[in-house]
Design a protein around this motif. Sequence first.
Motif, short mmCIF file in Angstrom:
data_model
loop_
_atom_site.label_atom_id
_atom_site.label_comp_id
_atom_site.label_asym_id
_atom_site.label_seq_id
_atom_site.Cartn_x
_atom_site.Cartn_y
_atom_site.Cartn_z
N VAL A 186 -21.88 -6.11 29.94
CA VAL A 186 -20.57 -6.74 29.70
C VAL A 186 -20.76 -8.22 29.35
O VAL A 186 -20.22 -8.70 28.35
CB VAL A 186 -19.66 -6.58 30.94
CG1 VAL A 186 -18.40 -7.42 30.80
CG2 VAL A 186 -19.31 -5.12 31.15
N GLU A 187 -21.54 -8.94 30.16
CA GLU A 187 -21.73 -10.39 29.95
C GLU A 187 -22.34 -10.70 28.59
O GLU A 187 -21.99 -11.70 27.96
CB GLU A 187 -22.63 -10.96 31.05
CG GLU A 187 -21.98 -11.01 32.40
CD GLU A 187 -22.99 -11.22 33.53
OE1 GLU A 187 -24.16 -11.57 33.26
OE2 GLU A 187 -22.60 -11.01 34.69
N GLU A 188 -23.26 -9.85 28.14
CA GLU A 188 -23.95 -10.09 26.88
C GLU A 188 -23.27 -9.39 25.70
O GLU A 188 -23.78 -9.44 24.58
CB GLU A 188 -25.40 -9.63 26.98
CG GLU A 188 -26.21 -10.40 28.02
CD GLU A 188 -26.33 -11.88 27.68
OE1 GLU A 188 -26.58 -12.19 26.49
OE2 GLU A 188 -26.18 -12.71 28.59
N ASP A 189 -22.13 -8.74 25.97
CA ASP A 189 -21.36 -8.02 24.95
C ASP A 189 -22.24 -7.02 24.19
O ASP A 189 -22.24 -6.97 22.97
CB ASP A 189 -20.69 -9.00 23.98
CG ASP A 189 -19.61 -8.31 23.15
OD1 ASP A 189 -19.04 -7.30 23.62
OD2 ASP A 189 -19.35 -8.77 22.02
N LEU A 190 -22.98 -6.21 24.96
CA LEU A 190 -23.84 -5.17 24.41
C LEU A 190 -23.13 -3.83 24.49
O LEU A 190 -22.07 -3.71 25.11
CB LEU A 190 -25.15 -5.10 25.20
CG LEU A 190 -25.99 -6.36 25.26
CD1 LEU A 190 -27.13 -6.19 26.25
CD2 LEU A 190 -26.51 -6.73 23.88
N LYS A 191 -23.73 -2.81 23.90
CA LYS A 191 -23.33 -1.42 24.09
C LYS A 191 -24.41 -0.77 24.94
O LYS A 191 -25.58 -1.17 24.90
CB LYS A 191 -23.22 -0.69 22.75
CG LYS A 191 -22.13 -1.22 21.85
CD LYS A 191 -20.77 -0.85 22.36
CE LYS A 191 -19.68 -1.27 21.37
NZ LYS A 191 -18.36 -0.98 21.89
N ALA A 192 -24.03 0.23 25.72
CA ALA A 192 -24.99 0.91 26.60
C ALA A 192 -24.96 2.41 26.37
O ALA A 192 -23.89 3.01 26.28
CB ALA A 192 -24.68 0.60 28.06
N HIS A 193 -26.15 2.96 26.28
CA HIS A 193 -26.33 4.42 26.31
C HIS A 193 -26.85 4.73 27.70
O HIS A 193 -27.79 4.09 28.17
CB HIS A 193 -27.31 4.86 25.23
CG HIS A 193 -27.56 6.33 25.27
ND1 HIS A 193 -26.64 7.25 24.83
CD2 HIS A 193 -28.62 7.04 25.72
CE1 HIS A 193 -27.14 8.47 25.00
NE2 HIS A 193 -28.34 8.36 25.54
N LEU A 194 -26.24 5.70 28.37
CA LEU A 194 -26.60 6.00 29.76
C LEU A 194 -27.42 7.28 29.85
O LEU A 194 -26.87 8.37 29.97
CB LEU A 194 -25.34 6.13 30.63
CG LEU A 194 -24.35 4.97 30.58
CD1 LEU A 194 -23.19 5.23 31.52
CD2 LEU A 194 -25.03 3.65 30.89
N THR A 195 -28.72 7.15 29.80
CA THR A 195 -29.60 8.28 30.01
C THR A 195 -29.71 8.59 31.50
O THR A 195 -29.84 9.74 31.90
CB THR A 195 -31.00 8.00 29.42
OG1 THR A 195 -30.85 7.76 28.02
CG2 THR A 195 -31.95 9.16 29.62
N CYS A 196 -29.65 7.56 32.32
CA CYS A 196 -29.81 7.70 33.77
C CYS A 196 -28.62 8.42 34.40
O CYS A 196 -27.48 7.97 34.28
CB CYS A 196 -29.97 6.32 34.40
SG CYS A 196 -30.07 6.33 36.19
N TRP A 197 -28.90 9.53 35.08
CA TRP A 197 -27.82 10.30 35.72
C TRP A 197 -27.12 9.47 36.79
O TRP A 197 -25.91 9.57 36.96
CB TRP A 197 -28.34 11.61 36.32
CG TRP A 197 -29.20 11.41 37.54
CD1 TRP A 197 -30.56 11.31 37.57
CD2 TRP A 197 -28.75 11.27 38.89
NE1 TRP A 197 -30.98 11.10 38.85
CE2 TRP A 197 -29.89 11.08 39.69
CE3 TRP A 197 -27.50 11.26 39.50
CZ2 TRP A 197 -29.84 10.89 41.08
CZ3 TRP A 197 -27.44 11.07 40.88
CH2 TRP A 197 -28.59 10.90 41.65
N TYR A 198 -27.84 8.60 37.48
CA TYR A 198 -27.21 7.83 38.56
C TYR A 198 -26.23 6.80 37.98
O TYR A 198 -25.14 6.60 38.52
CB TYR A 198 -28.25 7.12 39.44
CG TYR A 198 -27.56 6.43 40.59
CD1 TYR A 198 -27.26 7.13 41.76
CD2 TYR A 198 -27.12 5.12 40.48
CE1 TYR A 198 -26.55 6.52 42.79
CE2 TYR A 198 -26.42 4.51 41.50
CZ TYR A 198 -26.14 5.22 42.65
OH TYR A 198 -25.43 4.62 43.66
#
Length: 107
Positions: free
Chosen positions: A76-88
């Motif tokens: 959020v702070e760096e205004d990035l996009k995230a792909h969530l591979t991690c199940w947790y």
Amino acid sequence: AAPHSGPLPPQSLYTGCPLCPEHRSLRMAGCHDRAVLLYEYVGKRIVDLQHTEVPDAYRGRGIAKHLAKAALDFVVEEDLKAHLTCWYIQKYVKENPLPQYLERLQP
């Protein structure tokens, strides 16, 4: 440039070892074990949050939750996009569906 884990409460947790943010992990100061968040930049502004790992002796104490929150806050702070591979981290977002997290998720 890899994300830092962001600010964490300065409380002493987990057998008296304060959590210390590091480049890619949280280290319990004075302890040899590390809780780690593995990630990789997969595009110019896209980070894949791949895996959290907490030493057996520290599991069940909320450390992975701190890693997940710190990683998502960094996105959020760096205004990035995230792909969530991690199940947790997927579970964390499901339990904490904040708009600032949801709008930055990549399929």
